[in-house]
Design an enzyme around this catalytic site. Structure first.
Site, short mmCIF file in Angstrom:
data_model
loop_
_atom_site.label_atom_id
_atom_site.label_comp_id
_atom_site.label_asym_id
_atom_site.label_seq_id
_atom_site.Cartn_x
_atom_site.Cartn_y
_atom_site.Cartn_z
N LYS A 40 40.89 33.87 -4.98
CA LYS A 40 39.59 34.08 -5.63
C LYS A 40 38.51 33.33 -4.87
O LYS A 40 38.78 32.28 -4.26
CB LYS A 40 39.59 33.69 -7.11
CG LYS A 40 39.62 32.19 -7.45
CD LYS A 40 38.28 31.52 -7.59
CE LYS A 40 38.38 30.10 -7.17
NZ LYS A 40 37.76 29.00 -7.33
N ASP A 164 41.84 27.80 -13.46
CA ASP A 164 41.64 29.07 -12.74
C ASP A 164 42.74 30.10 -13.01
O ASP A 164 42.61 31.26 -12.62
CB ASP A 164 41.62 28.82 -11.21
CG ASP A 164 40.32 28.17 -10.75
OD1 ASP A 164 39.34 28.18 -11.52
OD2 ASP A 164 40.29 27.67 -9.61
O1 C5P Z 1 42.16 22.73 -14.58
P1 C5P Z 1 42.57 22.14 -13.30
O2 C5P Z 1 43.83 21.33 -13.39
O3 C5P Z 1 42.65 23.12 -12.17
O4 C5P Z 1 41.42 21.14 -12.89
C1 C5P Z 1 41.59 20.11 -11.95
C2 C5P Z 1 40.60 19.02 -12.24
O5 C5P Z 1 39.26 19.47 -11.98
C3 C5P Z 1 40.56 18.58 -13.70
O6 C5P Z 1 41.49 17.58 -13.94
C4 C5P Z 1 39.15 18.08 -13.86
O7 C5P Z 1 39.05 16.77 -13.35
C5 C5P Z 1 38.36 18.98 -12.93
N1 C5P Z 1 37.71 20.10 -13.64
C6 C5P Z 1 36.58 19.86 -14.40
N2 C5P Z 1 35.98 20.89 -15.05
C7 C5P Z 1 36.46 22.15 -14.95
C8 C5P Z 1 37.61 22.41 -14.18
C9 C5P Z 1 38.21 21.37 -13.53
O8 C5P Z 1 36.12 18.72 -14.49
N3 C5P Z 1 35.82 23.14 -15.58
#
Ligand code: C5P
Length: 315
Positions: A40, A164
């Site tokens: 993506k 994602d």
């Molecule tokens: O959701 P995911 O594990 O992919 O996100 C990785 C990190 O990115 C999260 O732990 C967070 O610190 C940050 N993040 C965020 N806000 C989002 C998506 C991700 O702060 N909308």
């Protein structure tokens, strides 16, 4: 929770020919399926505010491109993850392993599965490589074991694995809000031609969000204007709103990314923007020939350069 736009199996899946082993008179039929996992890109990315749970509230246009990993599933006693890439962990830390474990436990399946990841999407690049593999694992296992999983349940498992993953299950193009898991399907839109450049380092998404100074943002995408341009197939309007606020962190840290953006624009890109938390940069081109010429030049400077288009499912 939104349902899958294209129904279960939002990614391509192809049944392999059964291989028949004759062994002391017993015939074993070994099944293998393949699921395509497209990368993506974020065509726009705005951060509204930091939430009480630590995540950031987003408004971002996500779009699948035809740079894809392929996942191959076959029977096994345990969950096993293998890959042709040395850049990803193969054990329980792999998101594909976690996805497999979650769905098999949820549906009470005792059998295991071996998943081979053919890795083509650069790792740690802002292209949702791990998330799309996890989504493909959920879809693949659903099909492999004929679970008939409810799309809403797949979304729920997906969201628990990463922000994602729901989009990767959804596919195509969507406006994502929340932490990225609330999806509004967008119309098919124009077929995009992009040159993708990934410099030779990875960034941590968590670190990028941590470094974001929301009060100092001076350039944000106008998502309603983007959506209007998208609906009209107006490439100029689309290009004008290809803005990602996370550039304020990643491009500031790696000034080379500004160089890549500028070079792409010099070479004829209508605009160039970082995808997700970076460091992959995408340049949007009107003509494939110009993108081809830019690729030849960029390949002299960077190893990971890809001429990509919007992903179109083959089934
Ligand atoms: O959701 P995911 O594990 O992919 O996100 C990785 C990190 O990115 C999260 O732990 C967070 O610190 C940050 N993040 C965020 N806000 C989002 C998506 C991700 O702060 N909308």
């Amino acid at each position: 929770m939104k349902r899958l736009v294209n129904g279960t199996g939002a990614l391509d899946s192809q049944a392999f020919k059964a291989i028949i082993f004759k062994n002391t008179g017993v015939i074993f039929v070994r099944r293998k399926i393949m699921v395509i996992a497209p990368a993506k890109v974020n065509l726009t990315l705005d951060v509204k505010y930091k939430r009480a749970d630590g995540y950031h509230e987003l408004e971002t246009v996500m779009h699948q491109i035809d740079l894809v990993d392929r996942l191959y599933f076959e029977e096994d006693h345990d969950i096993k993850v293998a890959s042709d890439s040395r850049e990803i962990p193969l054990g329980e830390q792999n998101l594909v392993y976690k996805a497999a474990k979650s769905i098999l436990v949820k549906y009470g399946i005792k059998a295991g599965v071996k998943i081979f990841i053919e890795k083509n999407i650069p790792v740690g690049a802002g292209l949702a490589g791990g998330s799309t593999d996890a989504a493909a694992a959920l879809l693949g296992i659903d099909r492999f074991f004929s679970l008939g999983a409810d799309p809403g349940e797949l979304f729920e498992i997906g969201a628990s694995l990463g922000s994602d993953v729901p989009f990767c299950l959804h596919g195509a193009t969507a406006l994502a809000t929340g932490r990225g898991e609330i999806l509004e399907a967008m119309p098919a839109g124009p077929m995009l031609t992009m040159l993708l450049v990934k410099p030779p380092y990875q960034v941590s998404t968590a670190e990028v969000y941590k470094g974001l100074a929301l009060e100092h943002l001076d350039c944000r995408p106008d998502n309603p204007a983007f959506l209007l341009s998208w609906g009209k197939g107006d490439l100029k309007g689309i290009a004008a709103n290809m803005i990602n606020v996370l550039e304020s962190v990643t491009v500031k840290k790696y000034s080379e990314l500004k160089f890549i953006k500028d070079r792409l624009i010099d070479m004829g890109a209508m605009n160039a923007v970082m995808s997700g938390s970076g460091p992959a940069i995408i340049g949007l081109f009107k003509e494939r020939e110009a993108a081809d010429r830019a690729m030849t030049k960029m390949k002299k400077m960077y190893q990971q350069v890809f001429l990509v288009s919007s992903y179109v499912r083959s089934d």
